[in-house]
Design a protein around this motif. Structure first.
Motif, PDB file in Angstrom:
ATOM      1  N   PRO A 160     -39.232  10.196 -21.664  1.00  0.00           N
ATOM      2  CA  PRO A 160     -39.559   8.589 -21.159  1.00  0.00           C
ATOM      3  C   PRO A 160     -40.956   7.995 -21.412  1.00  0.00           C
ATOM      4  CG  PRO A 160     -38.411   9.805 -19.394  1.00  0.00           C
ATOM      5  CD  PRO A 160     -38.966  10.759 -20.717  1.00  0.00           C
ATOM      6  N   SER A 161     -42.026   8.630 -21.229  1.00  0.00           N
ATOM      7  CA  SER A 161     -43.242   8.541 -21.432  1.00  0.00           C
ATOM      8  C   SER A 161     -43.568   8.247 -23.096  1.00  0.00           C
ATOM      9  CB  SER A 161     -44.395   9.278 -20.905  1.00  0.00           C
ATOM     10  OG  SER A 161     -44.338  10.742 -21.397  1.00  0.00           O
ATOM     11  N   THR A 162     -43.112   9.059 -23.781  1.00  0.00           N
ATOM     12  CA  THR A 162     -43.121   9.062 -25.213  1.00  0.00           C
ATOM     13  C   THR A 162     -42.455   7.716 -25.609  1.00  0.00           C
ATOM     14  OG1 THR A 162     -43.530  11.385 -25.562  1.00  0.00           O
ATOM     15  CG2 THR A 162     -42.733  10.271 -27.369  1.00  0.00           C
ATOM     16  N   ALA A 163     -41.127   7.494 -25.134  1.00  0.00           N
ATOM     17  CA  ALA A 163     -40.476   6.464 -25.834  1.00  0.00           C
ATOM     18  C   ALA A 163     -41.106   5.022 -25.156  1.00  0.00           C
ATOM     19  CB  ALA A 163     -39.201   6.170 -25.120  1.00  0.00           C
ATOM     20  N   ASP A 164     -41.704   5.068 -23.818  1.00  0.00           N
ATOM     21  CA  ASP A 164     -42.461   3.487 -23.395  1.00  0.00           C
ATOM     22  C   ASP A 164     -43.856   3.664 -24.244  1.00  0.00           C
ATOM     23  OD1 ASP A 164     -41.015   2.727 -21.297  1.00  0.00           O
ATOM     24  OD2 ASP A 164     -41.818   3.963 -20.053  1.00  0.00           O
ATOM     25  N   LYS A 165     -44.426   4.642 -24.844  1.00  0.00           N
ATOM     26  CA  LYS A 165     -45.628   4.629 -25.526  1.00  0.00           C
ATOM     27  C   LYS A 165     -45.310   4.006 -26.819  1.00  0.00           C
ATOM     28  CE  LYS A 165     -50.009   6.869 -27.068  1.00  0.00           C
ATOM     29  NZ  LYS A 165     -51.019   7.833 -26.684  1.00  0.00           N
ATOM     30  N   PHE A 166     -44.378   4.707 -27.608  1.00  0.00           N
ATOM     31  CA  PHE A 166     -44.289   4.493 -28.983  1.00  0.00           C
ATOM     32  C   PHE A 166     -42.994   3.599 -29.471  1.00  0.00           C
ATOM     33  CE2 PHE A 166     -46.447   8.660 -28.638  1.00  0.00           C
ATOM     34  CZ  PHE A 166     -47.450   8.223 -29.600  1.00  0.00           C
TER      35      PHE A 166
ATOM     36  N   SER B 198     -37.826   0.011 -17.666  1.00  0.00           N
ATOM     37  CA  SER B 198     -38.664   0.860 -18.633  1.00  0.00           C
ATOM     38  C   SER B 198     -37.889   2.104 -19.149  1.00  0.00           C
ATOM     39  CB  SER B 198     -39.738   1.548 -17.808  1.00  0.00           C
ATOM     40  OG  SER B 198     -39.501   2.437 -16.902  1.00  0.00           O
ATOM     41  N   TRP B 199     -38.265   2.720 -19.948  1.00  0.00           N
ATOM     42  CA  TRP B 199     -37.579   3.922 -20.514  1.00  0.00           C
ATOM     43  C   TRP B 199     -37.513   4.940 -19.597  1.00  0.00           C
ATOM     44  CZ3 TRP B 199     -34.091   3.258 -23.958  1.00  0.00           C
ATOM     45  CH2 TRP B 199     -34.489   2.476 -25.334  1.00  0.00           C
ATOM     46  N   ALA B 200     -38.512   5.044 -18.658  1.00  0.00           N
ATOM     47  CA  ALA B 200     -38.262   5.894 -17.495  1.00  0.00           C
ATOM     48  C   ALA B 200     -37.212   5.799 -16.773  1.00  0.00           C
ATOM     49  CB  ALA B 200     -39.492   6.102 -16.840  1.00  0.00           C
ATOM     50  N   GLU B 201     -36.987   4.436 -16.380  1.00  0.00           N
ATOM     51  CA  GLU B 201     -35.769   4.009 -15.502  1.00  0.00           C
ATOM     52  C   GLU B 201     -34.395   3.997 -16.456  1.00  0.00           C
ATOM     53  OE1 GLU B 201     -37.971   0.616 -13.105  1.00  0.00           O
ATOM     54  OE2 GLU B 201     -37.660  -0.026 -15.301  1.00  0.00           O
ATOM     55  N   SER B 202     -34.437   4.168 -17.814  1.00  0.00           N
ATOM     56  CA  SER B 202     -33.194   4.130 -18.504  1.00  0.00           C
ATOM     57  C   SER B 202     -32.759   5.540 -18.876  1.00  0.00           C
ATOM     58  CB  SER B 202     -33.269   3.341 -19.753  1.00  0.00           C
ATOM     59  OG  SER B 202     -33.990   1.903 -19.484  1.00  0.00           O
ATOM     60  N   LEU B 203     -33.300   6.705 -18.608  1.00  0.00           N
ATOM     61  CA  LEU B 203     -33.024   7.931 -19.143  1.00  0.00           C
ATOM     62  C   LEU B 203     -32.688   8.827 -18.149  1.00  0.00           C
ATOM     63  CD1 LEU B 203     -35.819   7.805 -21.965  1.00  0.00           C
ATOM     64  CD2 LEU B 203     -33.459   7.910 -22.566  1.00  0.00           C
ATOM     65  N   SER B 204     -31.752   9.448 -18.451  1.00  0.00           N
ATOM     66  CA  SER B 204     -31.517  10.851 -17.620  1.00  0.00           C
ATOM     67  C   SER B 204     -31.153  11.863 -18.252  1.00  0.00           C
ATOM     68  CB  SER B 204     -30.402  10.285 -16.446  1.00  0.00           C
ATOM     69  OG  SER B 204     -30.064  11.273 -15.731  1.00  0.00           O
TER      70      SER B 204
END
Length: 132
Positions: free
Chosen positions: A48-54, A123-129
């Motif tokens: 999630p954090s990598t996806a949000d950053k890049f 955010s990607w954090a909210e989208s990924l499981s």
């Protein structure tokens, strides 16, 4: 920094677009992976954090799901363990954590378990499981 303990069951490769279907024996390297000399991978906690950053500006991503033990055994993209070739997963410190980097191998149908499309909702954090 050492590898996480316990080691993850899965590692993920983030792609900004759909991989070929069916997966080929060898997927082309991204420009970043080619320039760095290894394939960048993330644990489920790091995706999630990598996806949000890049990839914060895209609305969908594709994740290649790969069993850690398959890569750690030295399995190349063709599904074979080549004893003459040095394949290695190294855990290396990057500014925001310790990430898995795959050296000496490619990704493809022989070592990728599945490809999953993920659509961004917030955010990607909210989208990924993801599975650890």
């Amino acid at each position: 920094m050492p590898a996480p303990s316990p080691l993850p069951i899965y590692l993920y490769k983030i792609l900004p677009s759909a991989p070929p279907s069916p997966l080929p024996a060898r997927l082309p390297l991204s420009d970043l992976d080619r320039n760095d000399g290894y394939i960048h991978l993330s644990t489920s906690e790091q995706v999630p954090s990598t996806a949000d950053k890049f990839f914060g500006d895209v609305s969908e991503l594709w994740l290649l799901k790969i069993k850690y033990e398959v890569l750690a055994a030295g399995t190349d993209a063709d599904g074979e363990v080549n004893m003459d070739k040095r394949v290695e997963v190294k855990w290396e410190e990057v500014g925001r954590g310790c990430f898995a980097h795959l050296y000496g191998a490619d990704l493809g149908k022989g070592n990728v378990e599945s490809a999953v499309k993920v659509e961004k909702r917030g955010s990607w954090a909210e989208s990924l499981s993801l599975e650890w």
